[in-house]
Design a protein around this motif. Structure first.
Motif, PDB file in Angstrom:
ATOM      1  N   THR A  75      -8.055  48.344   9.559  1.00  0.00           N
ATOM      2  CA  THR A  75      -8.250  48.447  10.999  1.00  0.00           C
ATOM      3  C   THR A  75      -9.083  49.675  11.336  1.00  0.00           C
ATOM      4  O   THR A  75      -9.254  50.581  10.508  1.00  0.00           O
ATOM      5  N   ALA A  76      -9.558  49.712  12.575  1.00  0.00           N
ATOM      6  CA  ALA A  76     -10.368  50.842  13.027  1.00  0.00           C
ATOM      7  C   ALA A  76      -9.598  52.155  12.899  1.00  0.00           C
ATOM      8  O   ALA A  76     -10.193  53.206  12.618  1.00  0.00           O
ATOM      9  N   SER A  77      -8.270  52.101  13.070  1.00  0.00           N
ATOM     10  CA  SER A  77      -7.459  53.316  12.950  1.00  0.00           C
ATOM     11  C   SER A  77      -7.446  53.852  11.520  1.00  0.00           C
ATOM     12  O   SER A  77      -7.209  55.048  11.305  1.00  0.00           O
ATOM     13  N   GLN A  78      -7.664  52.990  10.553  1.00  0.00           N
ATOM     14  CA  GLN A  78      -7.664  53.412   9.159  1.00  0.00           C
ATOM     15  C   GLN A  78      -9.016  53.954   8.697  1.00  0.00           C
ATOM     16  O   GLN A  78      -9.104  54.522   7.612  1.00  0.00           O
ATOM     17  N   LEU A  79     -10.043  53.761   9.502  1.00  0.00           N
ATOM     18  CA  LEU A  79     -11.392  54.227   9.173  1.00  0.00           C
ATOM     19  C   LEU A  79     -11.688  55.525   9.913  1.00  0.00           C
ATOM     20  O   LEU A  79     -11.495  55.612  11.126  1.00  0.00           O
ATOM     21  N   GLN A  80     -12.150  56.521   9.189  1.00  0.00           N
ATOM     22  CA  GLN A  80     -12.541  57.787   9.796  1.00  0.00           C
ATOM     23  C   GLN A  80     -13.920  58.193   9.291  1.00  0.00           C
ATOM     24  O   GLN A  80     -14.217  58.064   8.090  1.00  0.00           O
ATOM     25  N   GLU A  81     -14.741  58.686  10.197  1.00  0.00           N
ATOM     26  CA  GLU A  81     -16.047  59.218   9.844  1.00  0.00           C
ATOM     27  C   GLU A  81     -16.004  60.744   9.950  1.00  0.00           C
ATOM     28  O   GLU A  81     -15.491  61.287  10.929  1.00  0.00           O
ATOM     29  N   TYR A  82     -16.543  61.408   8.947  1.00  0.00           N
ATOM     30  CA  TYR A  82     -16.612  62.870   8.942  1.00  0.00           C
ATOM     31  C   TYR A  82     -18.076  63.284   8.881  1.00  0.00           C
ATOM     32  O   TYR A  82     -18.765  63.035   7.889  1.00  0.00           O
ATOM     33  N   SER A  83     -18.552  63.908   9.957  1.00  0.00           N
ATOM     34  CA  SER A  83     -19.951  64.313  10.045  1.00  0.00           C
ATOM     35  C   SER A  83     -20.156  65.689   9.409  1.00  0.00           C
ATOM     36  O   SER A  83     -19.272  66.547   9.444  1.00  0.00           O
ATOM     37  N   PHE A  84     -21.338  65.885   8.850  1.00  0.00           N
ATOM     38  CA  PHE A  84     -21.698  67.187   8.290  1.00  0.00           C
ATOM     39  C   PHE A  84     -23.207  67.348   8.366  1.00  0.00           C
ATOM     40  O   PHE A  84     -23.955  66.374   8.467  1.00  0.00           O
ATOM     41  N   THR A  85     -23.646  68.573   8.333  1.00  0.00           N
ATOM     42  CA  THR A  85     -25.071  68.873   8.386  1.00  0.00           C
ATOM     43  C   THR A  85     -25.659  68.820   6.985  1.00  0.00           C
ATOM     44  O   THR A  85     -25.154  69.449   6.059  1.00  0.00           O
ATOM     45  N   ASN A  86     -26.723  68.054   6.848  1.00  0.00           N
ATOM     46  CA  ASN A  86     -27.407  67.895   5.569  1.00  0.00           C
ATOM     47  C   ASN A  86     -28.882  68.195   5.807  1.00  0.00           C
ATOM     48  O   ASN A  86     -29.625  67.359   6.310  1.00  0.00           O
ATOM     49  N   GLY A  87     -29.274  69.414   5.479  1.00  0.00           N
ATOM     50  CA  GLY A  87     -30.626  69.836   5.810  1.00  0.00           C
ATOM     51  C   GLY A  87     -30.746  69.960   7.319  1.00  0.00           C
ATOM     52  O   GLY A  87     -29.970  70.668   7.960  1.00  0.00           O
ATOM     53  N   SER A  88     -31.687  69.251   7.891  1.00  0.00           N
ATOM     54  CA  SER A  88     -31.871  69.284   9.348  1.00  0.00           C
ATOM     55  C   SER A  88     -31.279  68.060  10.028  1.00  0.00           C
ATOM     56  O   SER A  88     -31.497  67.839  11.214  1.00  0.00           O
ATOM     57  N   THR A  89     -30.522  67.259   9.265  1.00  0.00           N
ATOM     58  CA  THR A  89     -29.966  66.022   9.807  1.00  0.00           C
ATOM     59  C   THR A  89     -28.439  66.022   9.730  1.00  0.00           C
ATOM     60  O   THR A  89     -27.837  66.844   9.036  1.00  0.00           O
ATOM     61  N   THR A  90     -27.847  65.083  10.434  1.00  0.00           N
ATOM     62  CA  THR A  90     -26.407  64.882  10.374  1.00  0.00           C
ATOM     63  C   THR A  90     -26.118  63.625   9.570  1.00  0.00           C
ATOM     64  O   THR A  90     -26.691  62.571   9.832  1.00  0.00           O
ATOM     65  N   CYS A  91     -25.246  63.753   8.579  1.00  0.00           N
ATOM     66  CA  CYS A  91     -24.826  62.611   7.764  1.00  0.00           C
ATOM     67  C   CYS A  91     -23.317  62.437   7.892  1.00  0.00           C
ATOM     68  O   CYS A  91     -22.630  63.305   8.438  1.00  0.00           O
ATOM     69  N   LYS A  92     -22.809  61.328   7.377  1.00  0.00           N
ATOM     70  CA  LYS A  92     -21.385  61.033   7.542  1.00  0.00           C
ATOM     71  C   LYS A  92     -20.763  60.517   6.244  1.00  0.00           C
ATOM     72  O   LYS A  92     -21.366  59.715   5.528  1.00  0.00           O
ATOM     73  N   ASN A  93     -19.552  61.006   5.980  1.00  0.00           N
ATOM     74  CA  ASN A  93     -18.689  60.420   4.965  1.00  0.00           C
ATOM     75  C   ASN A  93     -17.773  59.419   5.653  1.00  0.00           C
ATOM     76  O   ASN A  93     -17.317  59.664   6.771  1.00  0.00           O
ATOM     77  N   LEU A  94     -17.502  58.316   4.987  1.00  0.00           N
ATOM     78  CA  LEU A  94     -16.568  57.321   5.515  1.00  0.00           C
ATOM     79  C   LEU A  94     -15.311  57.330   4.660  1.00  0.00           C
ATOM     80  O   LEU A  94     -15.382  57.204   3.428  1.00  0.00           O
ATOM     81  N   VAL A  95     -14.158  57.462   5.317  1.00  0.00           N
ATOM     82  CA  VAL A  95     -12.871  57.511   4.622  1.00  0.00           C
ATOM     83  C   VAL A  95     -11.971  56.409   5.170  1.00  0.00           C
ATOM     84  O   VAL A  95     -11.764  56.312   6.386  1.00  0.00           O
ATOM     85  N   VAL A  96     -11.440  55.592   4.283  1.00  0.00           N
ATOM     86  CA  VAL A  96     -10.494  54.532   4.647  1.00  0.00           C
ATOM     87  C   VAL A  96      -9.148  54.892   4.024  1.00  0.00           C
ATOM     88  O   VAL A  96      -9.052  55.079   2.812  1.00  0.00           O
ATOM     89  N   THR A  97      -8.118  54.999   4.866  1.00  0.00           N
ATOM     90  CA  THR A  97      -6.812  55.466   4.398  1.00  0.00           C
ATOM     91  C   THR A  97      -5.788  54.341   4.422  1.00  0.00           C
ATOM     92  O   THR A  97      -5.630  53.652   5.428  1.00  0.00           O
ATOM     93  N   LYS A  98      -5.093  54.194   3.318  1.00  0.00           N
ATOM     94  CA  LYS A  98      -3.968  53.256   3.200  1.00  0.00           C
ATOM     95  C   LYS A  98      -2.751  54.098   2.846  1.00  0.00           C
ATOM     96  O   LYS A  98      -2.744  54.804   1.838  1.00  0.00           O
ATOM     97  N   VAL A  99      -1.730  54.046   3.679  1.00  0.00           N
ATOM     98  CA  VAL A  99      -0.576  54.936   3.538  1.00  0.00           C
ATOM     99  C   VAL A  99       0.424  54.384   2.528  1.00  0.00           C
ATOM    100  O   VAL A  99       0.778  53.197   2.565  1.00  0.00           O
ATOM    101  N   GLY A 100       0.888  55.247   1.636  1.00  0.00           N
ATOM    102  CA  GLY A 100       1.841  54.858   0.613  1.00  0.00           C
ATOM    103  C   GLY A 100       3.251  54.698   1.145  1.00  0.00           C
ATOM    104  O   GLY A 100       3.607  55.249   2.194  1.00  0.00           O
ATOM    105  N   THR A 101       4.067  53.962   0.423  1.00  0.00           N
ATOM    106  CA  THR A 101       5.427  53.658   0.862  1.00  0.00           C
ATOM    107  C   THR A 101       6.439  54.716   0.458  1.00  0.00           C
ATOM    108  O   THR A 101       7.439  54.912   1.139  1.00  0.00           O
ATOM    109  N   LEU A 102       6.191  55.431  -0.633  1.00  0.00           N
ATOM    110  CA  LEU A 102       7.152  56.414  -1.132  1.00  0.00           C
ATOM    111  C   LEU A 102       6.632  57.846  -1.036  1.00  0.00           C
ATOM    112  O   LEU A 102       7.388  58.776  -0.742  1.00  0.00           O
ATOM    113  N   TYR A 103       5.340  58.016  -1.276  1.00  0.00           N
ATOM    114  CA  TYR A 103       4.720  59.347  -1.210  1.00  0.00           C
ATOM    115  C   TYR A 103       3.542  59.299  -0.232  1.00  0.00           C
ATOM    116  O   TYR A 103       2.376  59.392  -0.631  1.00  0.00           O
TER     117      TYR A 103
END
Length: 392
Positions: A75-103
């Motif tokens: 779902t959209a809630s599980q997707l996060q974009e993290y922006s950072f500066t790369n040279g003179s431009t902005t780039c993004k990492n994409l992180v998809v999180t699935k939460v564990g049941t015990l840890y």
């Protein structure tokens, strides 16, 4: 002879404490890796063009990544974009999180970069991207004891800029620091069209700091064992270098990785194309990676547990027992507005709150409740999920 050699190599691994037993339910999942998906996704990645910083192709690839994960049931809630500066431009990492049941607060990270340099990068690193896709698709509805972060980094070709930024601004900026069980990096695993590709290089930490080297060696030998159990590939043990696991390694995290044994001469050129690689090799690597991730995350082998997990939309409340702050994992619910209540054993609502624009993980302060057993209830406009919680 091949079976005999496999048995001997597995015996060696077991004698060192690195081996895993064959889990039939894991093999059933691994068998669902799709060769057709691999080929289709490699083709689509190639067609997106040269994914250099500041280009429309890089943004289009990010949009494609997000659409793919959403198509698997994330779902959209599980997707996060993290922006950072790369040279003179902005780039993004994409992180998809699935939460564990015990840890739920401890993460297994599987990662690979999606940016390219000079060419379309179908091998470097479209092959890693599509491998991660298959792992994410197949583990989406399976309960895992440990949480997973599927990460697609940008800025790798500019000197690991994206992964370094993630370690600095996310891993180390989390309070307390993000707890990482291991980082499994997949980079350039496409093989060569002109060679027989039957061996994958498994990479371990041999650098500084040395305090994480022994643990990396253990995890990498587990990766070797899983590869031999769940894929037809042979394995070659080597060392980690020059990819997105290195900022994690420098941060004293435990790392491992896959890299092709027959290294392509087309890296970083306009000829890094599907025609020059081996998609069947990628398919076999995806099987190995899926088996390894089922092992690393301690995936459930129970059909009953999987059914309950998905019937509740993967929603969970933790920790239990809890003292002051309970965390609500939204799971695969698409409703980001819900009410949350705590009901005591007499059926009385003793706590109630409304959450609007909920994050994937939402902390709820419940201090002041008496010790005992409660029913935690999450309600949206058309769904109700209830679980027992102990307050101490």
């Amino acid at each position: 002879m091949k079976n005999l050699l496999f048995a001997l190599s597995l015996l060696v691994l077991l004698s060192k404490g690195y081996g895993q037993t064959y889990v039939p339910s894991y093999a059933t999942v691994v068998d669902q890796v799709s060769e057709s998906n691999i080929l289709t996704n490699l083709t689509e990645f190639e067609n997106l063009g040269v994914k250099r910083r500041g280009t429309a192709a890089l943004q289009n690839t990010l949009d494609w990544l997000k659409a793919e994960y959403l198509s698997y049931g994330y779902t959209a809630s599980q997707l996060q974009e993290y922006s950072f500066t790369n040279g003179s431009t902005t780039c993004k990492n994409l992180v998809v999180t699935k939460v564990g049941t015990l840890y739920p607060n401890t993460y297994v990270i599987i990662c690979g970069h999606y940016d390219t340099i000079t060419g379309k990068g179908t091998n470097d690193n479209g092959s890693g991207v599509v491998t991660i896709f298959e792992v994410a698709r197949l583990l989406q509805n399976i309960p895992t004891e440990y949480s997973i972060k599927f990460i697609n980094f940008s800025g790798e070709e500019d000197g690991l800029v994206g992964s370094q930024n993630f370690v600095s601004t996310v891993v180390n900026a989390t309070n307390p620091k993000m707890d990482i069980k291991l980082v499994f990096n997949i980079d350039e695993v496409g093989g060569r069209a002109d060679m027989t590709n039957d061996t994958i290089t498994c990479e371990r930490d041999t650098g500084s700091p040395t305090t994480n080297n022994a643990a990396s060696n253990v995890i990498t030998n587990e990766l070797i064992a899983c590869t031999q159990l769940y894929s037809p590939l042979n394995t070659h043990l080597s060392y980690a270098y020059a990819s997105d696991y290195m900022p994690f390694e420098d941060n004293n995290e435990v790392i491992t990785g896959f890299f092709e044994k027959n290294q392509t001469p087309h890296r970083h050129t306009s000829t890094d194309l599907l025609v020059n690689m081996d998609p069947v090799y990628v398919y076999n690597i995806a099987k190995a990676a899926t088996g390894a991730m089922l092992h690393f995350t301690v995936a459930s082998t129970s059909t009953l547990a999987s059914n309950e997990f998905n019937n509740d939309y993967q929603v969970s409340f933790y920790p239990s027992p809890v003292k002051d702050v309970l965390h609500i994992n939204l799971g695969t619910l698409t409703d980001t507005r819900y009410s949350f209540s705590m009901v005591d054993l007499q059926g009385k609502v003793v706590f109630n709150t409304q959450v609007d624009n909920a994050n994937l993980i939402e902390p709820i302060a419940i201090g002041g409740l008496s010790k005992g057993m409660y029913l935690a209830v999450l309600e949206t406009s058309n769904k109700r999920i209830a679980k027992k919680i102990i307050v101490e």
